[in-house]
Write a protein that holds these residues in place. Structure first.
Motif, PDB file in Angstrom:
ATOM      1  N   MET A   1      14.696  -6.334  14.924  1.00 52.11           N
ATOM      2  CA  MET A   1      13.483  -6.292  15.745  1.00 52.11           C
ATOM      3  C   MET A   1      12.622  -5.050  15.484  1.00 52.11           C
ATOM      4  N   ASP A   2      13.264  -3.954  15.017  1.00 53.16           N
ATOM      5  CA  ASP A   2      12.512  -2.698  14.872  1.00 53.16           C
ATOM      6  C   ASP A   2      12.601  -2.067  13.485  1.00 53.16           C
ATOM      7  N   HIS A   3      13.137  -2.777  12.516  1.00 52.54           N
ATOM      8  CA  HIS A   3      13.201  -2.238  11.157  1.00 52.54           C
ATOM      9  C   HIS A   3      13.480  -3.346  10.145  1.00 52.54           C
ATOM     10  N   VAL A   4      13.261  -3.003   8.859  1.00 52.86           N
ATOM     11  CA  VAL A   4      13.569  -3.940   7.777  1.00 52.86           C
ATOM     12  C   VAL A   4      14.464  -3.249   6.751  1.00 52.86           C
ATOM     13  N   HIS A   5      15.313  -4.041   6.113  1.00 55.11           N
ATOM     14  CA  HIS A   5      16.141  -3.582   5.001  1.00 55.11           C
ATOM     15  C   HIS A   5      15.660  -4.320   3.759  1.00 55.11           C
ATOM     16  N   ILE A   6      15.440  -3.560   2.686  1.00 51.08           N
ATOM     17  CA  ILE A   6      14.908  -4.131   1.459  1.00 51.08           C
ATOM     18  C   ILE A   6      15.764  -3.658   0.285  1.00 51.08           C
ATOM     19  N   LEU A   7      16.253  -4.589  -0.499  1.00 53.50           N
ATOM     20  CA  LEU A   7      16.939  -4.266  -1.742  1.00 53.50           C
ATOM     21  C   LEU A   7      15.998  -4.674  -2.866  1.00 53.50           C
ATOM     22  N   PHE A   8      15.679  -3.730  -3.751  1.00 51.82           N
ATOM     23  CA  PHE A   8      14.763  -4.034  -4.843  1.00 51.82           C
ATOM     24  C   PHE A   8      15.186  -3.308  -6.096  1.00 51.82           C
ATOM     25  N   LYS A   9      14.656  -3.783  -7.232  1.00 52.01           N
ATOM     26  CA  LYS A   9      14.903  -3.095  -8.493  1.00 52.01           C
ATOM     27  C   LYS A   9      13.567  -2.629  -9.057  1.00 52.01           C
ATOM     28  N   ALA A  10      13.631  -1.559  -9.842  1.00 48.80           N
ATOM     29  CA  ALA A  10      12.411  -0.952 -10.364  1.00 48.80           C
ATOM     30  C   ALA A  10      12.618  -0.481 -11.793  1.00 48.80           C
ATOM     31  N   HIS A  11      11.514  -0.182 -12.458  1.00 49.61           N
ATOM     32  CA  HIS A  11      11.551   0.396 -13.806  1.00 49.61           C
ATOM     33  C   HIS A  11      11.647   1.922 -13.694  1.00 49.61           C
ATOM     34  N   PRO A  12      12.114   2.595 -14.732  1.00 50.51           N
ATOM     35  CA  PRO A  12      12.259   4.055 -14.678  1.00 50.51           C
ATOM     36  C   PRO A  12      10.936   4.795 -14.475  1.00 50.51           C
ATOM     37  N   ASN A  13       9.832   4.215 -14.904  1.00 50.82           N
ATOM     38  CA  ASN A  13       8.549   4.903 -14.768  1.00 50.82           C
ATOM     39  C   ASN A  13       7.840   4.595 -13.449  1.00 50.82           C
ATOM     40  N   THR A  14       8.470   3.845 -12.572  1.00 46.71           N
ATOM     41  CA  THR A  14       7.875   3.503 -11.282  1.00 46.71           C
ATOM     42  C   THR A  14       7.822   4.737 -10.384  1.00 46.71           C
ATOM     43  N   GLU A  15       6.668   4.985  -9.828  1.00 56.72           N
ATOM     44  CA  GLU A  15       6.519   6.094  -8.873  1.00 56.72           C
ATOM     45  C   GLU A  15       6.813   5.546  -7.486  1.00 56.72           C
ATOM     46  N   LEU A  16       8.081   5.680  -7.089  1.00 60.09           N
ATOM     47  CA  LEU A  16       8.545   5.049  -5.857  1.00 60.09           C
ATOM     48  C   LEU A  16       7.810   5.538  -4.619  1.00 60.09           C
ATOM     49  N   SER A  17       7.588   6.839  -4.505  1.00 62.86           N
ATOM     50  CA  SER A  17       6.931   7.350  -3.297  1.00 62.86           C
ATOM     51  C   SER A  17       5.496   6.829  -3.203  1.00 62.86           C
ATOM     52  N   LYS A  18       4.809   6.713  -4.320  1.00 65.35           N
ATOM     53  CA  LYS A  18       3.446   6.158  -4.304  1.00 65.35           C
ATOM     54  C   LYS A  18       3.474   4.693  -3.877  1.00 65.35           C
ATOM     55  N   PHE A  19       4.425   3.938  -4.417  1.00 63.48           N
ATOM     56  CA  PHE A  19       4.537   2.534  -4.041  1.00 63.48           C
ATOM     57  C   PHE A  19       4.840   2.398  -2.551  1.00 63.48           C
ATOM     58  N   ILE A  20       5.818   3.140  -2.062  1.00 63.91           N
ATOM     59  CA  ILE A  20       6.211   3.021  -0.659  1.00 63.91           C
ATOM     60  C   ILE A  20       5.042   3.378   0.253  1.00 63.91           C
ATOM     61  N   ASN A  21       4.335   4.452  -0.059  1.00 63.11           N
ATOM     62  CA  ASN A  21       3.179   4.834   0.757  1.00 63.11           C
ATOM     63  C   ASN A  21       2.069   3.790   0.686  1.00 63.11           C
ATOM     64  N   ALA A  22       1.820   3.245  -0.501  1.00 68.22           N
ATOM     65  CA  ALA A  22       0.798   2.201  -0.641  1.00 68.22           C
ATOM     66  C   ALA A  22       1.200   0.957   0.145  1.00 68.22           C
ATOM     67  N   TYR A  23       2.466   0.597   0.065  1.00 63.17           N
ATOM     68  CA  TYR A  23       2.944  -0.580   0.793  1.00 63.17           C
ATOM     69  C   TYR A  23       2.837  -0.375   2.301  1.00 63.17           C
ATOM     70  N   LYS A  24       3.316   0.766   2.768  1.00 63.19           N
ATOM     71  CA  LYS A  24       3.273   1.018   4.207  1.00 63.19           C
ATOM     72  C   LYS A  24       1.843   1.016   4.724  1.00 63.19           C
ATOM     73  N   SER A  25       0.944   1.618   3.995  1.00 71.18           N
ATOM     74  CA  SER A  25      -0.453   1.695   4.409  1.00 71.18           C
ATOM     75  C   SER A  25      -1.102   0.305   4.441  1.00 71.18           C
ATOM     76  N   ALA A  26      -0.986  -0.437   3.346  1.00 74.89           N
ATOM     77  CA  ALA A  26      -1.611  -1.762   3.262  1.00 74.89           C
ATOM     78  C   ALA A  26      -0.987  -2.737   4.260  1.00 74.89           C
ATOM     79  N   SER A  27       0.330  -2.767   4.333  1.00 71.76           N
ATOM     80  CA  SER A  27       0.987  -3.718   5.236  1.00 71.76           C
ATOM     81  C   SER A  27       0.681  -3.382   6.694  1.00 71.76           C
ATOM     82  N   SER A  28       0.626  -2.102   7.022  1.00 71.94           N
ATOM     83  CA  SER A  28       0.304  -1.690   8.391  1.00 71.94           C
ATOM     84  C   SER A  28      -1.064  -2.206   8.794  1.00 71.94           C
ATOM     85  N   ARG A  29      -2.029  -1.959   7.952  1.00 68.47           N
ATOM     86  CA  ARG A  29      -3.410  -2.363   8.231  1.00 68.47           C
ATOM     87  C   ARG A  29      -3.518  -3.886   8.364  1.00 68.47           C
ATOM     88  N   LEU A  30      -2.938  -4.614   7.406  1.00 73.87           N
ATOM     89  CA  LEU A  30      -3.089  -6.065   7.396  1.00 73.87           C
ATOM     90  C   LEU A  30      -2.261  -6.763   8.468  1.00 73.87           C
TER      91      LEU A  30
END
Length: 132
Positions: A58-87
């Motif tokens: 009810m108050d959180h999500v668990h996500i298992l994902f795979k990524a490439h070595p050049n993925t900037e995880l913190s940028k992705f997470i911040n972009a996801y949180k921002s866009a998903s929050s707004r939408l």
């Protein structure tokens, strides 16, 4: 174990991400979770991220994902949180009743690496390199 690859490397990078709703408000239902999951998949394509597993409480999500070595995880997470929050607040007006400010997600998150051998096994392997 199946390894992923790109032009210059072979890898297996799995992560467990936990995102918490702001103030731990219990607003996450199946519909909202499915919407957030679809957004994760769509945005993840731009960052070479693939969803493996998703579940929610009810108050959180668990996500298992795979990524490439050049993925900037913190940028992705911040972009996801921002866009998903707004939408999500736009698409689901009932969420605004419990989360009146602009944020849907808590500022903090938990990101863990997963898979492979236990750390002790890897440590022992590295210690024994070069020994006969």
């Amino acid at each position: 174990m199946k390894l992923d690859n790109n032009n210059h490397s072979v890898f297996s990078l799995y992560y467990h991400l936990v995102l918490v709703v702001k103030y731990r408000r219990k607003v996450m239902d199946d519909t909202l979770s499915d919407y957030a999951k679809e957004m994760f998949v769509r945005l993840g394509e731009n960052y070479n991220i693939s969803l493996v597993e998703w579940n929610h409480d009810m108050d959180h999500v668990h996500i298992l994902f795979k990524a490439h070595p050049n993925t900037e995880l913190s940028k992705f997470i911040n972009a996801y949180k921002s866009a998903s929050s707004r939408l999500m607040k736009k698409e689901f007006p009932q969420v605004r009743e419990k989360l009146w400010k602009e944020y849907f997600w808590s500022r903090s998150f938990c990101l863990l690496t997963t898979g492979g051998a236990p750390l002790e096994v890897i440590k022992k392997y590295i210690e024994n390199q070069g020994m006969k």
